[in-house]
Motif scaffolding. Sequence first.
Motif, PDB file in Angstrom:
ATOM      1  N   ALA A  84     104.999 -23.408 -42.287  1.00  0.00           N
ATOM      2  CA  ALA A  84     103.893 -23.042 -43.050  1.00  0.00           C
ATOM      3  C   ALA A  84     103.887 -23.893 -44.338  1.00  0.00           C
ATOM      4  N   ARG A  85     105.038 -24.822 -44.545  1.00  0.00           N
ATOM      5  CA  ARG A  85     105.009 -25.614 -45.777  1.00  0.00           C
ATOM      6  C   ARG A  85     104.989 -26.997 -45.414  1.00  0.00           C
ATOM      7  N   GLU A  86     103.749 -27.770 -46.069  1.00  0.00           N
ATOM      8  CA  GLU A  86     103.734 -29.009 -45.999  1.00  0.00           C
ATOM      9  C   GLU A  86     103.812 -29.774 -47.447  1.00  0.00           C
ATOM     10  N   ALA A  87     104.327 -30.615 -47.713  1.00  0.00           N
ATOM     11  CA  ALA A  87     104.227 -31.208 -49.046  1.00  0.00           C
ATOM     12  C   ALA A  87     104.261 -32.937 -48.824  1.00  0.00           C
ATOM     13  N   LEU A  88     103.694 -33.427 -50.137  1.00  0.00           N
ATOM     14  CA  LEU A  88     103.903 -34.845 -50.483  1.00  0.00           C
ATOM     15  C   LEU A  88     104.754 -35.217 -51.207  1.00  0.00           C
ATOM     16  N   VAL A  89     105.568 -35.834 -51.239  1.00  0.00           N
ATOM     17  CA  VAL A  89     106.657 -36.045 -52.481  1.00  0.00           C
ATOM     18  C   VAL A  89     106.564 -37.644 -52.787  1.00  0.00           C
ATOM     19  N   GLY A  90     106.277 -37.510 -54.042  1.00  0.00           N
ATOM     20  CA  GLY A  90     106.023 -38.921 -54.795  1.00  0.00           C
ATOM     21  C   GLY A  90     107.800 -39.390 -55.430  1.00  0.00           C
ATOM     22  N   ILE A 124     106.611 -39.575 -49.510  1.00  0.00           N
ATOM     23  CA  ILE A 124     106.711 -39.087 -48.158  1.00  0.00           C
ATOM     24  C   ILE A 124     106.101 -37.789 -47.994  1.00  0.00           C
ATOM     25  N   GLU A 125     105.770 -37.444 -46.620  1.00  0.00           N
ATOM     26  CA  GLU A 125     105.427 -36.153 -46.374  1.00  0.00           C
ATOM     27  C   GLU A 125     106.400 -35.432 -45.536  1.00  0.00           C
ATOM     28  N   LEU A 126     106.360 -34.297 -45.479  1.00  0.00           N
ATOM     29  CA  LEU A 126     107.320 -33.415 -44.901  1.00  0.00           C
ATOM     30  C   LEU A 126     106.954 -32.085 -44.561  1.00  0.00           C
ATOM     31  N   VAL A 127     107.369 -31.388 -43.540  1.00  0.00           N
ATOM     32  CA  VAL A 127     107.300 -30.176 -43.054  1.00  0.00           C
ATOM     33  C   VAL A 127     108.413 -29.361 -42.795  1.00  0.00           C
ATOM     34  N   CYS A 128     108.140 -28.042 -43.483  1.00  0.00           N
ATOM     35  CA  CYS A 128     109.319 -27.061 -43.526  1.00  0.00           C
ATOM     36  C   CYS A 128     108.774 -25.648 -43.020  1.00  0.00           C
ATOM     37  N   GLN A 129     109.575 -24.807 -42.819  1.00  0.00           N
ATOM     38  CA  GLN A 129     109.219 -23.455 -42.501  1.00  0.00           C
ATOM     39  C   GLN A 129     108.564 -22.694 -43.502  1.00  0.00           C
ATOM     40  N   ASP A 130     109.423 -22.826 -44.560  1.00  0.00           N
ATOM     41  CA  ASP A 130     108.844 -22.306 -45.931  1.00  0.00           C
ATOM     42  C   ASP A 130     109.296 -22.744 -47.185  1.00  0.00           C
ATOM     43  N   ASP A 131     108.994 -22.230 -48.336  1.00  0.00           N
ATOM     44  CA  ASP A 131     109.848 -22.785 -49.533  1.00  0.00           C
ATOM     45  C   ASP A 131     111.157 -22.860 -49.577  1.00  0.00           C
ATOM     46  N   GLU A 152     108.633 -35.858 -57.420  1.00  0.00           N
ATOM     47  CA  GLU A 152     107.313 -35.057 -57.773  1.00  0.00           C
ATOM     48  C   GLU A 152     106.870 -34.343 -56.413  1.00  0.00           C
ATOM     49  N   THR A 153     106.947 -33.329 -56.452  1.00  0.00           N
ATOM     50  CA  THR A 153     106.243 -32.732 -55.121  1.00  0.00           C
ATOM     51  C   THR A 153     105.004 -31.957 -55.236  1.00  0.00           C
ATOM     52  N   PHE A 154     103.919 -32.305 -54.179  1.00  0.00           N
ATOM     53  CA  PHE A 154     102.908 -31.904 -54.137  1.00  0.00           C
ATOM     54  C   PHE A 154     102.533 -31.006 -53.038  1.00  0.00           C
ATOM     55  N   VAL A 155     102.717 -29.589 -52.979  1.00  0.00           N
ATOM     56  CA  VAL A 155     102.445 -28.830 -52.018  1.00  0.00           C
ATOM     57  C   VAL A 155     100.987 -28.469 -51.401  1.00  0.00           C
ATOM     58  N   TYR A 156     101.025 -28.622 -50.220  1.00  0.00           N
ATOM     59  CA  TYR A 156      99.640 -28.531 -49.414  1.00  0.00           C
ATOM     60  C   TYR A 156      99.225 -27.095 -49.426  1.00  0.00           C
ATOM     61  N   LEU A 157      98.032 -26.831 -50.107  1.00  0.00           N
ATOM     62  CA  LEU A 157      97.392 -25.483 -50.050  1.00  0.00           C
ATOM     63  C   LEU A 157      96.624 -25.261 -48.850  1.00  0.00           C
ATOM     64  N   LYS A 158      95.817 -26.497 -48.524  1.00  0.00           N
ATOM     65  CA  LYS A 158      94.742 -26.357 -47.299  1.00  0.00           C
ATOM     66  C   LYS A 158      94.569 -27.810 -46.858  1.00  0.00           C
ATOM     67  N   LEU A 159      94.901 -27.947 -45.722  1.00  0.00           N
ATOM     68  CA  LEU A 159      94.216 -29.437 -45.097  1.00  0.00           C
ATOM     69  C   LEU A 159      92.932 -29.166 -44.824  1.00  0.00           C
ATOM     70  N   VAL A 160      92.075 -30.058 -45.378  1.00  0.00           N
ATOM     71  CA  VAL A 160      90.757 -30.405 -45.308  1.00  0.00           C
ATOM     72  C   VAL A 160      90.275 -30.905 -44.151  1.00  0.00           C
ATOM     73  N   LYS A 161      90.804 -32.441 -43.998  1.00  0.00           N
ATOM     74  CA  LYS A 161      90.302 -33.422 -43.142  1.00  0.00           C
ATOM     75  C   LYS A 161      91.794 -34.174 -42.705  1.00  0.00           C
TER      76      LYS A 161
END
Length: 169
Positions: A84-90, A124-131, A152-161
Amino acid sequence: MRTPLTGAAGEPPARNAAEPAVVLDQTNKAIIEQLQQDGRRSYSALGRAVGLSEAAVRQRVQRLTEAGVIQVVAVTDPLTLGFAREALVGIHAEGDLRELAQRLAVVPEIDYVVICAGSFDILIELVCQDDDPLLELINEVIRAIPGVRDTETFVYLKLVKQTYSWGTP
């Protein structure tokens, strides 16, 4: 930001340096574009689309695959698999960026590593089950890797494309 052109554990498919690179002629480009539209397309359907026999297409696809030009894989939707959690990390880094990128690339939850120019040295992009696993991954794994100065972490709210059908030049 995932790429279907990576092999096991996110590594590029192995290629023997002695092998000549595959020539990307118009037919190979047409085959690639057909597979970008539907990676399950049969060799006979590919042949009809590009004007070759099934055997000729099979041989070309095999050469493109062995040379690391393409990899036909199933691209999944992490949400439907329970992530449920995808994020981009700078990442701001110290030292050799290539070495740090390789250390990050072996972390199973990280599915994308790129050395870049701009505000960050590595994304980097990563996927996790939750926070909770996200926090653990960032705090105990990523920030503990030598060479990581800060993140710096950028949590994805909605993947549009998200697309892999960019064609060929």
